[in-house]
Motif scaffolding. Sequence first.
Motif, PDB file in Angstrom:
ATOM      1  N   GLY A  74     -44.596 -17.483   1.871  1.00  0.00           N
ATOM      2  CA  GLY A  74     -45.081 -17.482   0.737  1.00  0.00           C
ATOM      3  C   GLY A  74     -45.024 -18.940   0.146  1.00  0.00           C
ATOM      4  N   HIS A  75     -44.550 -18.836  -1.339  1.00  0.00           N
ATOM      5  CA  HIS A  75     -44.648 -20.017  -2.022  1.00  0.00           C
ATOM      6  C   HIS A  75     -43.532 -20.839  -1.863  1.00  0.00           C
ATOM      7  CE1 HIS A  75     -47.430 -17.618  -4.546  1.00  0.00           C
ATOM      8  NE2 HIS A  75     -47.855 -18.539  -5.005  1.00  0.00           N
ATOM      9  N   ILE A  76     -42.558 -20.961  -1.129  1.00  0.00           N
ATOM     10  CA  ILE A  76     -41.685 -21.538  -0.928  1.00  0.00           C
ATOM     11  C   ILE A  76     -42.203 -22.430   0.060  1.00  0.00           C
ATOM     12  CG2 ILE A  76     -39.310 -20.264  -1.172  1.00  0.00           C
ATOM     13  CD1 ILE A  76     -39.068 -19.957   1.736  1.00  0.00           C
ATOM     14  N   GLN A  77     -43.204 -22.344   0.726  1.00  0.00           N
ATOM     15  CA  GLN A  77     -43.735 -23.330   1.647  1.00  0.00           C
ATOM     16  C   GLN A  77     -44.353 -24.511   0.840  1.00  0.00           C
ATOM     17  OE1 GLN A  77     -46.069 -21.390   5.230  1.00  0.00           O
ATOM     18  NE2 GLN A  77     -45.661 -20.015   3.651  1.00  0.00           N
ATOM     19  N   ARG A  78     -44.758 -24.208  -0.490  1.00  0.00           N
ATOM     20  CA  ARG A  78     -45.512 -25.444  -1.169  1.00  0.00           C
ATOM     21  C   ARG A  78     -44.760 -25.942  -2.275  1.00  0.00           C
ATOM     22  NH1 ARG A  78     -50.850 -22.915  -1.949  1.00  0.00           N
ATOM     23  NH2 ARG A  78     -51.228 -25.020  -2.245  1.00  0.00           N
ATOM     24  N   GLY A  79     -43.292 -25.601  -2.493  1.00  0.00           N
ATOM     25  CA  GLY A  79     -42.780 -26.226  -3.534  1.00  0.00           C
ATOM     26  C   GLY A  79     -41.613 -27.101  -3.193  1.00  0.00           C
ATOM     27  N   GLY A  80     -40.515 -27.615  -4.069  1.00  0.00           N
ATOM     28  CA  GLY A  80     -39.945 -28.421  -3.552  1.00  0.00           C
ATOM     29  C   GLY A  80     -40.117 -29.908  -3.229  1.00  0.00           C
ATOM     30  N   THR A  81     -39.121 -30.774  -3.105  1.00  0.00           N
ATOM     31  CA  THR A  81     -38.957 -32.271  -2.572  1.00  0.00           C
ATOM     32  C   THR A  81     -39.987 -32.375  -1.485  1.00  0.00           C
ATOM     33  OG1 THR A  81     -37.986 -34.138  -2.805  1.00  0.00           O
ATOM     34  CG2 THR A  81     -37.106 -32.213  -1.359  1.00  0.00           C
ATOM     35  N   PRO A  82     -41.014 -33.366  -1.874  1.00  0.00           N
ATOM     36  CA  PRO A  82     -41.692 -33.561  -0.446  1.00  0.00           C
ATOM     37  C   PRO A  82     -40.808 -34.185   0.887  1.00  0.00           C
ATOM     38  CG  PRO A  82     -42.586 -34.969  -2.468  1.00  0.00           C
ATOM     39  CD  PRO A  82     -41.289 -34.015  -2.734  1.00  0.00           C
ATOM     40  N   SER A  83     -41.304 -34.118   1.773  1.00  0.00           N
ATOM     41  CA  SER A  83     -40.690 -34.737   3.169  1.00  0.00           C
ATOM     42  C   SER A  83     -40.933 -36.187   2.772  1.00  0.00           C
ATOM     43  CB  SER A  83     -41.358 -34.404   4.565  1.00  0.00           C
ATOM     44  OG  SER A  83     -42.614 -34.658   4.687  1.00  0.00           O
ATOM     45  N   ALA A  84     -40.316 -37.054   3.803  1.00  0.00           N
ATOM     46  CA  ALA A  84     -40.235 -38.402   3.752  1.00  0.00           C
ATOM     47  C   ALA A  84     -41.877 -38.700   4.193  1.00  0.00           C
ATOM     48  CB  ALA A  84     -39.226 -39.151   4.832  1.00  0.00           C
ATOM     49  N   PHE A  85     -42.235 -38.158   5.235  1.00  0.00           N
ATOM     50  CA  PHE A  85     -43.685 -38.493   5.535  1.00  0.00           C
ATOM     51  C   PHE A  85     -44.654 -38.015   4.466  1.00  0.00           C
ATOM     52  CE2 PHE A  85     -47.669 -37.368   7.172  1.00  0.00           C
ATOM     53  CZ  PHE A  85     -47.880 -38.126   8.499  1.00  0.00           C
ATOM     54  N   THR A 138     -44.437 -31.208   4.932  1.00  0.00           N
ATOM     55  CA  THR A 138     -43.188 -30.495   4.003  1.00  0.00           C
ATOM     56  C   THR A 138     -43.438 -28.912   4.349  1.00  0.00           C
ATOM     57  OG1 THR A 138     -43.409 -32.021   2.318  1.00  0.00           O
ATOM     58  CG2 THR A 138     -42.336 -30.140   1.609  1.00  0.00           C
ATOM     59  N   ALA A 139     -44.751 -28.329   4.302  1.00  0.00           N
ATOM     60  CA  ALA A 139     -44.626 -27.048   4.738  1.00  0.00           C
ATOM     61  C   ALA A 139     -44.403 -26.654   6.020  1.00  0.00           C
ATOM     62  CB  ALA A 139     -46.227 -26.750   4.261  1.00  0.00           C
ATOM     63  N   VAL A 140     -44.691 -27.297   6.993  1.00  0.00           N
ATOM     64  CA  VAL A 140     -44.367 -27.341   8.499  1.00  0.00           C
ATOM     65  C   VAL A 140     -42.903 -27.483   8.447  1.00  0.00           C
ATOM     66  CG1 VAL A 140     -44.585 -28.181  10.801  1.00  0.00           C
ATOM     67  CG2 VAL A 140     -46.607 -27.822   9.236  1.00  0.00           C
ATOM     68  N   GLY A 141     -42.215 -28.249   7.675  1.00  0.00           N
ATOM     69  CA  GLY A 141     -40.869 -28.314   7.858  1.00  0.00           C
ATOM     70  C   GLY A 141     -40.132 -27.045   7.207  1.00  0.00           C
ATOM     71  N   ILE A 142     -40.379 -26.702   6.205  1.00  0.00           N
ATOM     72  CA  ILE A 142     -40.036 -25.337   5.443  1.00  0.00           C
ATOM     73  C   ILE A 142     -39.920 -24.150   6.423  1.00  0.00           C
ATOM     74  CG2 ILE A 142     -39.788 -23.828   3.586  1.00  0.00           C
ATOM     75  CD1 ILE A 142     -40.692 -26.149   1.903  1.00  0.00           C
ATOM     76  N   ALA A 143     -41.207 -24.294   6.914  1.00  0.00           N
ATOM     77  CA  ALA A 143     -41.547 -23.137   8.191  1.00  0.00           C
ATOM     78  C   ALA A 143     -40.698 -23.044   9.034  1.00  0.00           C
ATOM     79  CB  ALA A 143     -43.077 -22.941   8.337  1.00  0.00           C
ATOM     80  N   THR A 144     -40.530 -24.104   9.739  1.00  0.00           N
ATOM     81  CA  THR A 144     -39.977 -24.652  10.819  1.00  0.00           C
ATOM     82  C   THR A 144     -38.601 -24.224  10.774  1.00  0.00           C
ATOM     83  OG1 THR A 144     -41.189 -26.326  11.769  1.00  0.00           O
ATOM     84  CG2 THR A 144     -38.945 -26.298  12.826  1.00  0.00           C
ATOM     85  N   GLU A 145     -37.997 -24.469   9.451  1.00  0.00           N
ATOM     86  CA  GLU A 145     -36.208 -24.223   9.154  1.00  0.00           C
ATOM     87  C   GLU A 145     -36.179 -22.598   9.194  1.00  0.00           C
ATOM     88  OE1 GLU A 145     -34.624 -26.549   5.830  1.00  0.00           O
ATOM     89  OE2 GLU A 145     -33.381 -24.599   5.658  1.00  0.00           O
ATOM     90  N   ALA A 146     -37.226 -22.148   8.416  1.00  0.00           N
ATOM     91  CA  ALA A 146     -37.101 -20.646   8.513  1.00  0.00           C
ATOM     92  C   ALA A 146     -37.102 -19.952   9.576  1.00  0.00           C
ATOM     93  CB  ALA A 146     -38.285 -20.141   7.709  1.00  0.00           C
TER      94      ALA A 146
END
Lengths: 342, 342, 342, 342
Positions: free
Chosen positions: D271-282, D142-150
């Motif tokens: 920052g914190h947006i990397q660790r919050g929110g709905t988890p990825s499917a994986f 999830t964190a990698v996904g959020i960072a990649t989108e950013a």
Amino acid sequence: MRVGVLTGGGDCPGLNAVIRGIVRKGVQEYGYVFTGFRDGWRGPLDGDVVRLDVPAVRGILPRGGTILGSSRTDPLKVENGIRRIKENLAKHEVHALIAIGGEGTLGVAALLSDEYGVPCVGVPKTIDNDLSATDYTFGFDTAVGIATEAIDRLHTTAESHRRVLVCEVMGRHSGWIALHSGLAGGANVILIPEQRFDLEQVCAWITSRFKASYAPIVVVAEGAMPKDGDLVLKDESLDPFGHVRLSGVGEWLAKEIEKRTGKETRTTVLGHIQRGGTPSAFDRWLATRFGLHAIDCVREGDFGTMVALRGTGIVRVPLAEATVRLKTVEPELYAEAGVFFG
Amino acid sequence: MRVGVLTGGGDCPGLNAVIRGIVRKGVQEYGYVFTGFRDGWRGPLDGDVVRLDVPAVRGILPRGGTILGSSRTDPLKVENGIRRIKENLAKHEVHALIAIGGEGTLGVAALLSDEYGVPCVGVPKTIDNDLSATDYTFGFDTAVGIATEAIDRLHTTAESHRRVLVCEVMGRHSGWIALHSGLAGGANVILIPEQRFDLEQVCAWITSRFKASYAPIVVVAEGAMPKDGDLVLKDESLDPFGHVRLSGVGEWLAKEIEKRTGKETRTTVLGHIQRGGTPSAFDRWLATRFGLHAIDCVREGDFGTMVALRGTGIVRVPLAEATVRLKTVEPELYAEAGVFFG
Amino acid sequence: MRVGVLTGGGDCPGLNAVIRGIVRKGVQEYGYVFTGFRDGWRGPLDGDVVRLDVPAVRGILPRGGTILGSSRTDPLKVENGIRRIKENLAKHEVHALIAIGGEGTLGVAALLSDEYGVPCVGVPKTIDNDLSATDYTFGFDTAVGIATEAIDRLHTTAESHRRVLVCEVMGRHSGWIALHSGLAGGANVILIPEQRFDLEQVCAWITSRFKASYAPIVVVAEGAMPKDGDLVLKDESLDPFGHVRLSGVGEWLAKEIEKRTGKETRTTVLGHIQRGGTPSAFDRWLATRFGLHAIDCVREGDFGTMVALRGTGIVRVPLAEATVRLKTVEPELYAEAGVFFG
Amino acid sequence: MRVGVLTGGGDCPGLNAVIRGIVRKGVQEYGYVFTGFRDGWRGPLDGDVVRLDVPAVRGILPRGGTILGSSRTDPLKVENGIRRIKENLAKHEVHALIAIGGEGTLGVAALLSDEYGVPCVGVPKTIDNDLSATDYTFGFDTAVGIATEAIDRLHTTAESHRRVLVCEVMGRHSGWIALHSGLAGGANVILIPEQRFDLEQVCAWITSRFKASYAPIVVVAEGAMPKDGDLVLKDESLDPFGHVRLSGVGEWLAKEIEKRTGKETRTTVLGHIQRGGTPSAFDRWLATRFGLHAIDCVREGDFGTMVALRGTGIVRVPLAEATVRLKTVEPELYAEAGVFFG
């Protein structure tokens, strides 16, 4: 002061945001208490109620659907429907009712308010955006966003395989979702219910598109119809299990295109994913503001009205007029999009 | 007929959609040819041009940024700026110019059009949505969507750790992004530049929030200021490497909240991710329509005008008036959101 | 050294990332030059080539599809297919070939490499994740993510309307997408091709689910079959336009469930949106690494091999063995998910 | 049989999925009852419990954070910590404990299990993915996904303005998030804590990148350090309000790059947006499976163990060994990414 709230018709992202707006402002600013009615008009008909206070609306803003449930129950078609509603409102000491719904739900609210002395306020809801009294309805932006993302995805398959991709989106009577998502998604053909389409012209656009570098995407509203007849919806053959067939226009179109252009063609029917899930930021904003203004109507005793969006402001319109006219895509607006066809 | 196009100022999702709309309609319906100027006003100043035809705009609709590049070059501050622009337009046989940009870019276009006889049409662009002549500008909806998604994510950390989370969003002079994303994200405090905030009140809201079940989210526009002074922006100490410090209001606020309430507090500064990436469906739709209408202005010889959104329609306004007044958040609208504070 | 690259079979998010990885490393570290063959094996068959250098792969990492185009052309079924390929490789001075594709594409590469002396390296590609030689294939994670998001959205409709929602996902021969997205999406029934399902049991799970608070979601792979027969795929009646009907298992299932449980049931067939659009971060990472390791194989003269993922590392396996066995969902793994059924 | 569950350390998408997996299987297959302990080890220390049954875990699968709350409380640093935990477990009749957490949380579980006879099972949780005993931990994807989108979003700004964009991501001791998101996002420089970076080299890459068409993106883990010293973390000057300054490496790097290359440079700290929110499917899949296998450990009396991912399977490892060694990015893997630098 006790206020009842219900949600009727098809579900729509933003319903919970409306409910939250109503309850938060009603409780905190006006000291009201609330009663939730379950499943649209079925709730007041059957006296089926649910607790509706500040804790009950906590955390529901980003959630799709409706915590009150919904149905298409029409109390006008139920024996003693109006009387039963009035009795249940009295029994639960509900002094005013906020009805969140589409044409059907709001039509009942108009009648109750104007003819039967039940103080009602309406909040418009239609994912199709086809209510003439308001610039936009919540849920529409979410649906367009989902459809646009799907069309974005279809481009890569169309391109890699040089296929035609037909994407059927919601819109039985109006082409708003098709037009907006088609334009936003870079579709090469957009077909809407407001204007019968010419299959020859569609195929000509597709053929010409293949001469440029990309393969075409066709966005078609589920209610779009070919010029030559009502063929699509008359498909009532039986399948091997005895069920009636409901072949959608998307599937029909794909077969016709393939037959006439010789290009491999595939269909995707987006269906229910367009109306579920978390509302877009715009829809949360609009729905929240509708809720805040609806409870203000109650506060001011302004019944028989519906809240609506005009430009960037929330206005009020008479409930009775609000649902009379379907808002369809004007020919000029559709023509504007035509520059991208083919 | 040859038409020049340039994009100036900060980048904004939707710029490419405008360019595509202009070119597609201009070429296909009016038979125009186009010249792209690179990097805002620097392009016509230096005669730096780029090919701009139908193949050049293929596939750019979903892409953020601008294929023409951008800059904040102000030709009024460049020696012989206006003369050089006129010479380069003549040299490249450009008969009309479409300038897509904010206050600065459009101010130059107004001057060129009104004072120097260069036929210009303007397309408004500000991610902050603070242009009074139009209901919305493209890019804003995308920014609000990104900020709302970030706020959604912060809720889970706030909740799991019972922390205060401060989220700083864009908005130097206006609070539109903060207000919309704060409302859509269910923030408990929203602070905007239009109204100086009372730190005591903010802390009181936070403390009261902890008595309910959720930990609070504070959304603050980068230009918001405390009542007591201009402390935040005056922070000009040097860091160990001799750089001037730029401590944002978000970080400052987090420290103050932690100090005063004793609650663990964290900041997230969204920064540039708010203005990048693929535009939302709404922004693609709005930007595309702006492009289509801008080239119509050229076609009709309606120069010195800017396209704008009013309700659901595109209108034209005089360029000279369009950029005069900043559109800020009205006190009533901000007050409306107050029901969710605390 | 000139290396040819082709992509065959259905498109799949990550293909471009593989191509970019191959070209970037090949050019920068090994000084190779590249030739792209268009549309899978059709490219070398017809000598249809495309420029493939560092500028050509710029910006393609986040883009779905394949810049090389794809097809299902099978050179073994084309007269003199192998000879024509060899001649075209010679003509274009291509010394080695990297084939990115599924079972079919790689089977040809194995044959060319092992029997006909064409130095080939394979990169596995199947969105269905059903290749036994590798832990995961790129594209699968993206597909599961899209399906999971769709299922998330369906929950709200199921809940608000107390309906059964059937979601048909990809997976003709294996249930990986159904199993992963069903588990991730919180489905109440998951049906896969590996195990024929008992309609009575499905209906029992659905009925029991309605006794708890939520309405059920059924995720079904397109290749899943009922115990009682092959009914679904044998549906070959004609529609009114003379086309053969292809009723999917999802639609069939919805009708059967509705008939047997009396619960309103709707279907969504996700279709092509599962294989399009930008790859997930995981798929970009995996595809990029596959590309980097494939060109290393070429560098080391390790032909007749395929790159594969084992744990977190990239390994090499013989091409000939790689595609022999379909990787299906083991009964134990499917049983593990069973705790969430009903 | 009553089983206790607690979640410790920083929050992480997937925690709720683990809890749900444990409870659903424990109740339905083994007939267990559960006690939730609140806020990590603080729960058993203080006897702070929360109801944990099937209705309590309904709907939590897609929700980030943890319904049990979390803290970094270390019972080994609390007077009579172990004794108090044992007393509270006895008082609540908890026979076994499942601890979900990182190094710290699991270290306590190992001690309790091995030294003090409290039957514990561990589930690994670290968003940084730096636990050597498991291939992946949930939350990381999830964190990698959020960072990649950013990073995807930052590309457009970098490109339109020809700026350098520095993106600081999580990773104090390991560079997994930086490496994966940097590769997936197409970064031109990736800096990780495992290898001190050479500022001159970084600037050389940036300068060379500007000669190609795109402006560079630098992804830097928060724990990355320059070769020349510990400058970054030693920044302890006071700001005007008397707070200690914590200048991150991202901000520092941006200033240095700008100074040395003359290129405009901007920073974004995710920052914190990397660790919050709905988890990825994986992450939902992995977390769910961890939960299912953890309760199997309890069922089989296999205490003092931790569940872990190896390839596509779930295995068990001794708790005591599981947390001993940090899993860092191997030099070879980092070198592999180097082909994309500059």
